[in-house]
Scaffold this active site. Structure first.
Site, PDB file in Angstrom:
ATOM      1  CB  CYS A 116      -1.718   6.128   3.943  1.00 57.55           C
ATOM      2  SG  CYS A 116      -2.902   7.205   3.148  1.00 57.55           S
ATOM      3  CB  ALA A 118      -0.324   4.722  11.048  1.00 58.73           C
ATOM      4  N   PRO A 119       0.849   1.558  10.658  1.00 55.94           N
ATOM      5  CG  PRO A 119       1.197  -0.258  11.827  1.00 55.94           C
ATOM      6  CD  PRO A 119       0.541   0.349  10.555  1.00 55.94           C
ATOM      7  N   GLY A 120       3.503   1.991  10.463  1.00 51.13           N
ATOM      8  CA  GLY A 120       4.953   2.369   9.665  1.00 51.13           C
ATOM      9  C   GLY A 120       5.859   1.283   9.169  1.00 51.13           C
ATOM     10  CE  LYS A 122       3.272  -1.500   2.358  1.00 53.54           C
ATOM     11  NZ  LYS A 122       2.007  -1.898   3.534  1.00 53.54           N
ATOM     12  CG  ASP A 140      -2.131   6.913   9.197  1.00 53.74           C
ATOM     13  OD1 ASP A 140      -1.956   6.199   8.503  1.00 53.74           O
ATOM     14  OD2 ASP A 140      -3.631   7.158   9.937  1.00 53.74           O
ATOM     15  NE  ARG A 145      -4.187   3.123  11.091  1.00 53.20           N
ATOM     16  CZ  ARG A 145      -3.835   1.972  10.948  1.00 53.20           C
ATOM     17  NH1 ARG A 145      -4.223   1.042  12.189  1.00 53.20           N
ATOM     18  NH2 ARG A 145      -2.896   1.302  10.028  1.00 53.20           N
ATOM     19  CG  ASP A 185       0.200   0.793   1.973  1.00 52.31           C
ATOM     20  OD1 ASP A 185       0.052   0.060   1.325  1.00 52.31           O
ATOM     21  OD2 ASP A 185       0.506   0.449   3.514  1.00 52.31           O
ATOM     22  CB  CYS A 238      -3.176  -5.370   1.368  1.00 50.22           C
ATOM     23  SG  CYS A 238      -4.152  -4.710   2.433  1.00 50.22           S
TER      24      CYS A 238
HETATM   25  C1  LIG Z   1      -2.786   0.494   4.726  1.00 45.95           C
HETATM   26  S1  LIG Z   1      -2.795   1.102   6.053  1.00 45.95           S
HETATM   27  C2  LIG Z   1      -1.296   1.909   5.918  1.00 45.95           C
HETATM   28  C3  LIG Z   1      -0.112   0.880   6.380  1.00 45.95           C
HETATM   29  C4  LIG Z   1       1.320   1.523   6.412  1.00 45.95           C
HETATM   30  N1  LIG Z   1       1.566   2.030   5.245  1.00 45.95           N
HETATM   31  C5  LIG Z   1       2.330   0.407   6.865  1.00 45.95           C
HETATM   32  O1  LIG Z   1       2.789  -0.051   5.969  1.00 45.95           O
HETATM   33  O2  LIG Z   1       2.106   0.146   8.062  1.00 45.95           O
HETATM   34  C6  LIG Z   1      -3.582   2.848   5.639  1.00 45.95           C
HETATM   35  C7  LIG Z   1      -3.368   4.142   6.500  1.00 45.95           C
HETATM   36  O3  LIG Z   1      -4.315   4.815   5.833  1.00 45.95           O
HETATM   37  C8  LIG Z   1      -4.746   5.806   7.021  1.00 45.95           C
HETATM   38  N2  LIG Z   1      -5.697   6.637   6.414  1.00 45.95           N
HETATM   39  C9  LIG Z   1      -7.119   6.403   6.080  1.00 45.95           C
HETATM   40  N3  LIG Z   1      -7.747   7.368   5.410  1.00 45.95           N
HETATM   41  C10 LIG Z   1      -6.947   8.278   5.152  1.00 45.95           C
HETATM   42  C11 LIG Z   1      -6.794   9.644   4.518  1.00 45.95           C
HETATM   43  N4  LIG Z   1      -7.896  10.191   3.914  1.00 45.95           N
HETATM   44  N5  LIG Z   1      -5.615  10.267   4.611  1.00 45.95           N
HETATM   45  C12 LIG Z   1      -4.736   9.695   5.189  1.00 45.95           C
HETATM   46  N6  LIG Z   1      -4.414   8.463   5.649  1.00 45.95           N
HETATM   47  C13 LIG Z   1      -5.678   7.829   5.732  1.00 45.95           C
HETATM   48  C14 LIG Z   1      -5.271   5.011   8.035  1.00 45.95           C
HETATM   49  O4  LIG Z   1      -5.486   5.608   9.141  1.00 45.95           O
HETATM   50  C15 LIG Z   1      -4.331   3.814   7.754  1.00 45.95           C
HETATM   51  O5  LIG Z   1      -3.077   3.892   8.937  1.00 45.95           O
END
Ligand SMILES: C[S@@+](CC[C@H](N)C(=O)[O-])C[C@H]1O[C@@H](n2cnc3c(N)ncnc32)[C@H](O)[C@@H]1O
Length: 475
Positions: A116, A118-120, A122, A140, A145, A185, A238
């Site tokens: 997961c 986006a936006p990157g 990590k 993602d 995203r 994440d 988070c």
């Molecule tokens: C907490 S954010 C990730 C932040 C990212 N790791 C960063 O550090 O920039 C969670 C992400 O999970 C994606 N997401 C939501 N449901 C999901 C799913 N079922 N499978 C994969 N990604 C998913 C969302 O679009 C979102 O971008």
């Protein structure tokens, strides 16, 4: 809004739960909402060392004590406006959010998945740690995203990457026991970010956490199934909500007995996970949950987070691939050769250029991953590095290629000081006057650099640098 007003926006059921969770620490937790949030910057160690960045940095920095390449900066410094940002020298990230990628130990050659991504925030850290060895699959589920994710990875100059916008179930089907490092994440209720983003507090409901917990449990099983024996998975959120944190960890340990929790490098401000939040699925020693890490804003200069590091029991050998033996057609090779001769290309990101990795699709030239992956049916935005475009009988380089180049890769550079206003004008799309002693060659393609760090391409004609910084990248 004043800081005490901020506390008033916090939902009552949330506060009641935190009071129960924190006991004597609750007042200190509440008081932390009166403190201003902190701002963090993480150095792209694939482009320069922390010492090199400290020597260059135009703004005041203070090391983040639990992140080896992280720094606090003052909000007024506005590092996103500095051309070093457009050169991909750093990523701006909330300090606690730097922790998950920093606690997943990346080794050269690892096969890494950020599920997961986006936006990157990590994924850029994982990609920089790999430094174009092995490969990074950054996924993602949201296409829009994932586009932002791709842009940030390109800004960081990463080549060995696959960027997908897939459902995790599809990836799990295609890549069983494939990766040896995985970061999950997870999407979460964001309780840890209430100080930073008030909207999260306004939209919060306890029901949302329960729904997210189900999604997280599904995602963590998929991630575990893609992990090779001997590999490591880092789960992070988070949020403080136990059903999204310890309960998800306990669920995975119960459902997959080959997964075990391991300790991660500690820090004095970290708090241990809580065994009592194991929930219903406690077919294991819940004391193990103490190996999880909780980050509370009253104990550290950052927002709230939760982390758990797992290892899959056993051991395994990495997958073996046949090497690529294809390369581009005759004309593409000729036009690329001509361009490389013009700019005096010696290496690409310090590595020897591998013609077998070059592939053309619809006049776009890519530098693929160093081995073939079966991507049939997988939706992806990028496989490797986008090198540029084939125009009428010639090759035109891309912005991601400019950013993937390192100091010393090519001869044809123009290096100006970051404080030279021409760099800022270049980033706005303007043409520049260049003195003869500032350019390596008399004419032709040049890479414009800020203090030696590539910013983008331009074409020199009679002392004028025609701007080739793409419209979509301009500031
Ligand atoms: C907490 S954010 C990730 C932040 C990212 N790791 C960063 O550090 O920039 C969670 C992400 O999970 C994606 N997401 C939501 N449901 C999901 C799913 N079922 N499978 C994969 N990604 C998913 C969302 O679009 C979102 O971008």
């Amino acid at each position: 809004m004043t800081d005490s007003d901020k506390i008033k926006t916090l939902p009552l059921p949330f506060l009641e739960r935190m009071k129960e969770m924190l006991g004597d620490d609750y007042d200190a937790f509440l008081k932390s909402y009166e403190n201003p949030r902190t701002y963090g910057l993480r150095v792209n160690t694939a482009k320069l060392s922390c010492q090199e960045f400290e020597a260059l940095s135009p703004f005041k920095l203070q090391p983040i004590p639990w992140i080896s390449n992280g720094y606090f900066y003052n909000e007024e410094s506005r590092p996103a406006r500095c051309p070093y940002y457009q050169a991909g020298l750093y990523y701006l990230q909330e300090p606690s959010a730097m922790t998950p990628a920093s606690r997943l130990p990346i080794e050269p050659g690892d096969f890494v998945l950020d599920l997961c991504a986006a936006p990157g925030g990590k994924a850029t850290a994982l990609g920089a740690a790999l430094n174009d060895t092995g490969f990074l699959l950054a996924n993602d589920i949201s296409t829009s995203r994932a586009r932002a994710l791709l842009r940030n990875l390109e800004l960081f100059g990463i080549k060995n990457m696959l960027v997908t916008d897939e459902k995790p179930a599809k990836l799990a089907q295609r890549f069983p026991s494939f990766f040896n490092k995985i970061l999950l994440d997870a999407p979460c209720s964001g309780e840890g970010m209430f100080r930073k983003e008030e909207a999260l507090a306004r939209d919060w409901t306890p029901e949302k956490s329960a729904e997210l917990s189900d999604i997280q449990k599904d995602l963590v099983l998929k991630a575990a199934d893609m992990l090779r024996p001997g590999g490591m998975l880092l789960y992070s959120t988070c949020t403080f909500a136990p059903c999204e944190d310890e309960e998800v960890v306990a669920y995975l340990l119960s459902e997959r007995p080959d997964m075990e929790l391991i300790e991660m490098p500690g820090y004095e401000g970290f708090s241990a996970g809580r065994p009592k939040f194991a929930g219903a699925a406690a077919a294991f020693d819940s004391e193990e949950l103490r190996k999880c890490v909780r980050i509370f804003p009253h104990k550290m200069d950052g927002e709230g987070h939760f982390l758990a590091l797992f290892r899959k029991k056993g051991d395994s050998l990495p997958p073996v691939f046949r090497s690529l033996e294809k390369g581009p057609d005759k004309n593409t090779r000729k036009w690329l050769d001509e361009f490389f001769a013009e700019i005096g290309l010696k290496t690409l990101g310090g590595q020897e250029f591998d013609w077998n990795r070059v592939e053309v699709r619809k006049d776009k030239v890519y530098y693929h991953l160093p081995f073939p992956l079966d991507l049939r049916g997988i939706s992806f935005l990028r496989n490797g590095l986008y090198l540029g475009d084939l125009k009428k009988n010639r090759f035109e380089p891309s912005q991601p290629l400019a950013l993937a180049l390192h100091k010393g890769d090519i001869e044809a550079t123009i290096s100006l000081s970051v404080s030279d206003e021409r760099i800022t004008r270049y980033l706005k799309g303007e043409t520049l006057n260049i003195e003869p002693d500032e350019a390596a060659h008399k004419k032709g393609w040049h890479l414009l650099c800020a203090d030696g760090y590539p910013v983008g391409f331009g074409k020199l004609v009679n002392g004028i640098l025609k701007n080739k910084y793409p419209a979509g990248w301009r500031v």
